[in-house]
Write an enzyme that holds these catalytic residues in place. Structure first.
Site, PDB file in Angstrom:
ATOM      1  N   CYS A   2      30.475   5.517  33.262  1.00 33.21           N
ATOM      2  CA  CYS A   2      31.857   5.379  33.924  1.00 33.21           C
ATOM      3  C   CYS A   2      32.809   4.781  33.339  1.00 33.21           C
ATOM      4  CB  CYS A   2      31.009   4.832  35.307  1.00 33.21           C
ATOM      5  SG  CYS A   2      30.028   5.740  36.357  1.00 33.21           S
ATOM      6  N   ARG A  27      33.496   8.403  28.834  1.00 31.63           N
ATOM      7  CA  ARG A  27      32.507   7.481  29.171  1.00 31.63           C
ATOM      8  C   ARG A  27      31.588   8.120  30.309  1.00 31.63           C
ATOM      9  NH1 ARG A  27      32.696   2.268  27.903  1.00 31.63           N
ATOM     10  NH2 ARG A  27      31.488   1.635  29.882  1.00 31.63           N
ATOM     11  N   TRP A  75      30.122   9.073  35.814  1.00 27.73           N
ATOM     12  CA  TRP A  75      28.830   9.571  35.110  1.00 27.73           C
ATOM     13  C   TRP A  75      27.880   9.232  36.251  1.00 27.73           C
ATOM     14  CZ3 TRP A  75      23.825   8.510  33.748  1.00 27.73           C
ATOM     15  CH2 TRP A  75      23.151   9.323  32.879  1.00 27.73           C
ATOM     16  N   ASN A 101      31.512   0.462  37.606  1.00 26.62           N
ATOM     17  CA  ASN A 101      30.703   0.795  36.548  1.00 26.62           C
ATOM     18  C   ASN A 101      29.341   0.023  36.396  1.00 26.62           C
ATOM     19  OD1 ASN A 101      29.799   2.017  34.101  1.00 26.62           O
ATOM     20  ND2 ASN A 101      30.951   0.495  32.759  1.00 26.62           N
ATOM     21  N   GLY A 102      28.285   0.552  36.394  1.00 27.95           N
ATOM     22  CA  GLY A 102      26.934  -0.209  36.360  1.00 27.95           C
ATOM     23  C   GLY A 102      26.006   0.617  37.329  1.00 27.95           C
ATOM     24  N   GLU A 487      18.939  13.932  12.480  1.00 32.32           N
ATOM     25  CA  GLU A 487      20.280  13.636  12.865  1.00 32.32           C
ATOM     26  C   GLU A 487      21.100  15.171  13.114  1.00 32.32           C
ATOM     27  OE1 GLU A 487      21.998  11.486  14.273  1.00 32.32           O
ATOM     28  OE2 GLU A 487      24.033  11.867  14.220  1.00 32.32           O
ATOM     29  N   LYS A 491      22.431  16.641  16.457  1.00 31.35           N
ATOM     30  CA  LYS A 491      24.040  16.873  16.690  1.00 31.35           C
ATOM     31  C   LYS A 491      23.828  18.431  17.269  1.00 31.35           C
ATOM     32  CE  LYS A 491      26.309  13.644  15.736  1.00 31.35           C
ATOM     33  NZ  LYS A 491      25.139  12.714  16.423  1.00 31.35           N
ATOM     34  N   GLU A 494      22.971  18.472  20.995  1.00 32.24           N
ATOM     35  CA  GLU A 494      23.869  17.854  21.771  1.00 32.24           C
ATOM     36  C   GLU A 494      25.359  18.423  22.269  1.00 32.24           C
ATOM     37  OE1 GLU A 494      25.076  14.014  19.780  1.00 32.24           O
ATOM     38  OE2 GLU A 494      25.534  13.159  21.577  1.00 32.24           O
ATOM     39  N   HIS A 510       1.234  22.459  10.156  1.00 34.87           N
ATOM     40  CA  HIS A 510       0.215  22.162  11.002  1.00 34.87           C
ATOM     41  C   HIS A 510       0.747  22.857  12.421  1.00 34.87           C
ATOM     42  CE1 HIS A 510      -1.558  20.085   7.950  1.00 34.87           C
ATOM     43  NE2 HIS A 510      -0.646  19.414   7.673  1.00 34.87           N
ATOM     44  N   LYS A 610      29.399   8.528  26.651  1.00 36.89           N
ATOM     45  CA  LYS A 610      29.631   7.783  25.236  1.00 36.89           C
ATOM     46  C   LYS A 610      28.641   6.560  25.283  1.00 36.89           C
ATOM     47  CE  LYS A 610      31.122   7.380  20.955  1.00 36.89           C
ATOM     48  NZ  LYS A 610      30.533   8.315  20.078  1.00 36.89           N
TER      49      LYS A 610
HETATM   50  O1  M6R Z   1      26.454   3.266  21.154  1.00 32.65           O
HETATM   51  P1  M6R Z   1      24.887   3.545  20.353  1.00 32.65           P
HETATM   52  O2  M6R Z   1      25.001   3.482  19.131  1.00 32.65           O
HETATM   53  O3  M6R Z   1      24.135   2.278  20.901  1.00 32.65           O
HETATM   54  O4  M6R Z   1      24.649   4.720  21.378  1.00 32.65           O
HETATM   55  C1  M6R Z   1      23.295   5.259  21.172  1.00 32.65           C
HETATM   56  C2  M6R Z   1      23.120   6.761  21.486  1.00 32.65           C
HETATM   57  O5  M6R Z   1      23.340   6.674  22.820  1.00 32.65           O
HETATM   58  C3  M6R Z   1      23.909   7.383  20.748  1.00 32.65           C
HETATM   59  O6  M6R Z   1      23.812   7.373  19.305  1.00 32.65           O
HETATM   60  C4  M6R Z   1      23.946   9.070  21.050  1.00 32.65           C
HETATM   61  O7  M6R Z   1      22.605   9.395  20.659  1.00 32.65           O
HETATM   62  C5  M6R Z   1      25.088   9.866  20.338  1.00 32.65           C
HETATM   63  N1  M6R Z   1      25.494  10.484  21.426  1.00 32.65           N
HETATM   64  C6  M6R Z   1      24.443  10.951  19.488  1.00 32.65           C
HETATM   65  O8  M6R Z   1      25.671  11.687  18.844  1.00 32.65           O
END
Ligand code: M6R
Length: 615
Positions: A2, A27, A75, A101-102, A487, A491, A494, A510, A610
């Site tokens: 949010c 956000r 969100w 927000n929270g 990673e 990506k 996501e 395995h 984010k």
């Molecule tokens: O702000 P942070 O680094 O703590 O965020 C952690 C994860 O939420 C963040 O890295 C998330 O996995 C990314 N969207 C991946 O691209």
């Protein structure tokens, strides 16, 4: 999660509020809304499910006039994304409006109490109860003083909040409050502004006031910012910072999306971080705030992080254990509360978080602090909560990262981790100065290697075709390359919503090799290091079963090329561990092309946000 934004001043509020929401949309983006105090003395607003663009269209028709207002992009946590659940929320009389927000953890009890008191609640959210608590205190103990009313209301809350509140009884007054959710404030000659993130207000002033947990502020149209503590006492000198980056850095600047821009910024970001890091006594890392003796005594390290930052932690573990010979546990923050922690007085906790606001990471760091452990953080966002609660912080200086998928923060966090590992290794006597210098010189190759990969993005463009029509994929690697594979797979998932699984290549036989069939996409991270020979065998195994192999390989490796359908070439790196940096850039580009081919919104993948400020 949010984004909130607020303004009071002499200008019309809605242009700033809507622009601010667009900046904060990363956000959360399932619904949005705005409320303005209009000259007729009433509240006027619009809220709707969907993106901020929909809200902007509706606002154009609504013709919102007024110089004080609040806005929100959501969100969803409590209640589905809908017009009804969108913020702002109003009290029973329709004279107080609030954005939040929270998460309010005790909202069920409070909701019951408010319903019993005769309040009419119209949404399913936890946030709505706050505005009714403000209403009660406005009419009761606060005697019409909005700041005091919000303060009293927050004493009833458990959980996290960043709030913006306005009311018709006190036109021009904008009250904000924060606890465990970010909120920043600034002012200029035309008024005062608050937002969840600096990016929304940086265009107004680089001088930013940061509320501490539990603090509240009253903003007035003359630009006045009056801060009080949770006890109601005036805070004459609230915490302020001067931000070095500019508003243009938070804009897309000609790129098709923020992701493209942020991927392209990696060489410069790493160069910034690496500048002046080698001194006569090895790596310069004053940010750790520890004496040489304390550093030399570190006997164990816990690294805590989530998502992409957790992957940085896995790479950091390799470097620290190899160079500094200190045992490292890398913990997924959300799992950390369930694990037993074994610390000594010389244990160091390292939290890695781009945003510095990730709730799971903060909770884990607080647990470590409460156990008496020193906490060091690796963050990107200046002044974030993680940094404020740590004993030392290295800022990776990657600049604002707007795309939900982390890219430039990832590579910069890796660079910071390598610097940290070299620093430890030298201070605890496991690496001599000459070797530190060699490794540092090798690390200086990383920005150029990333630049070279960016120039080769056509390779990723081609390789993305391997994913067309596919529903699943496998990412393989060994050692540090297994983390690059993780990673890369994250990506792809996501951004394109395509299933991808990362596997240590040797483990594949395995079980998961049974997924391989004709054309099945396999991404093999196989640079020229001590994993290469065995990886080559693994590639042959999947090739023999019809897989379509995309290899990330070191320039001129003809053996790998002969076994691969596509090769994403990376330059030869002096230090094999640093292959993780150019490999990451290729895998980011690949993921983006696959997502674009599938018509995805690469900056705002569905269901994500984010900064993840809920546990
Ligand atoms: O702000 P942070 O680094 O703590 O965020 C952690 C994860 O939420 C963040 O890295 C998330 O996995 C990314 N969207 C991946 O691209």
């Amino acid at each position: 999660m949010c984004g909130i934004v607020g303004y009071t001043g002499t200008n019309q509020a809605s242009p700033f509020l809507l622009e601010g929401l667009q900046t904060l949309e990363y956000r959360g983006y399932d619904s949005a809304g705005v409320d303005i105090l209009s000259p007729d003395g009433g509240l006027h607003g619009v809220k709707c499910a969907g993106r901020v663009a929909t809200l902007v269209e509706r606002c154009a028709q609504a013709n919102l006039v007024g110089t004080c207002g609040i806005a929100h992009t959501r969100w969803a946590t409590h209640g589905a994304p809908s017009d009804r659940n969108a913020h702002p929320h109003r009290d029973c009389s329709g004279t107080i409006s609030l954005v939040h927000n929270g998460i309010i953890e005790n909202f069920r009890e409070l909701r019951e109490e408010l319903l019993a008191n005769g309040h009419e609640l119209v949404s399913d959210t936890d946030s709505e109860i706050i505005v009714h608590l403000v209403e009660e205190s406005m009419q009761g103990p606060a005697k019409g003083d909005l700041l005091e009313a919000v303060r009293i209301a927050t004493t009833r809350l458990q959980g996290s909040w960043a709030l913006g509140v306005i009311c018709t009884e006190q036109p021009g007054v904008l009250v904000c409050a924060r606890k465990n959710s970010p909120l920043v404030i600034t002012s200029d000659e035309t008024g005062a502004y608050c937002a969840s993130d600096i990016t929304a207000i940086i265009g107004k002033s680089r001088h930013i006031t940061q509320l501490e947990d539990g603090q509240l502020a009253r903003l007035t149209p003359d630009g006045g910012i009056y801060v009080i503590g949770a006890d109601g006492r005036h805070v004459p000198n609230p915490q302020t910072i001067d931000v070095s980056w500019s508003a243009s850095e938070a804009k897309r600047g000609g790129y098709p999306d923020f992701m493209s821009k942020e991927v392209a910024e990696q060489p410069d970001a790493m160069t910034r971080l690496l500048a002046n890091r080698l001194g006569d006594d090895g790596i310069v890392l004053d940010e750790l705030n520890m004496t040489d003796e304390e550093v030399a005594a570190i006997d164990r390290i816990y690294i805590i992080a989530c998502g992409t930052s957790w992957h940085v932690g896995l790479v950091a573990k390799e470097a620290i254990e190899r160079w500094a010979k200190i045992p490292v546990s890398v913990e997924i923050a959300s799992e950390f509360s369930y694990s037993s922690v074994l610390i000594t007085e010389h244990t160091l906790c390292v939290v890695i978080t781009q945003s510095g606001e990730t709730a799971d990471t903060l909770a884990a760091a607080r647990r470590m602090k409460a156990m008496g452990c020193r906490v060091f953080s690796i963050c990107n966002v200046i002044g974030c909560t993680a940094a404020r609660e740590s004993d030392g912080t290295i800022y990776v200086q990657a600049g604002p990262e707007i795309c939900v998928a982390s890219t430039k923060a990832y590579t910069s966090q890796m660079v910071a981790s390598f610097l940290f590992a070299l620093y430890l290794a030298h201070k605890n006597g496991n690496m001599g100065l000459d070797e530190v210098k060699e490794k540092y010189d090798a690390l200086l190759e990383a920005p150029e290697a990333a630049r070279t990969v960016l120039e080769r993005s056509w390779q990723d463009r081609n390789a993305a075709r391997a994913f067309q029509g596919r529903v699943s994929s496998l990412y393989l690697g060994r050692g540090v390359n297994a983390t690059s594979a993780r990673e890369g797979a994250l990506k792809i998932k996501e951004l394109s919503y395509l299933h991808a699984e990362a596997y240590p290549a040797g483990e594949m036989k395995h079980g998961s090799i049974s997924m391989v069939e004709d054309g099945y996409p396999i991404v093999a991270v196989v640079p020229d290091d001590d994993t290469r020979a065995k990886m080559l065998s693994n590639i042959q195994e999947v090739k023999a079963r019809g897989a379509c192999v995309i290899s990330v390989a070191t320039d001129d490796d003809e053996d790998i090329a002969a076994q691969s359908d596509y090769v994403l070439w990376i330059p030869r790196m002096t230090e094999p561990m640093f292959n993780a940096i150019p490999a990451a850039v290729h895998l980011q580009l690949l993921a983006r092309f696959v997502a674009v081919d599938r018509g995805r919104d690469v900056d705002k993948p569905r269901n994500l946000a984010k900064s993840v400020t809920v546990e």
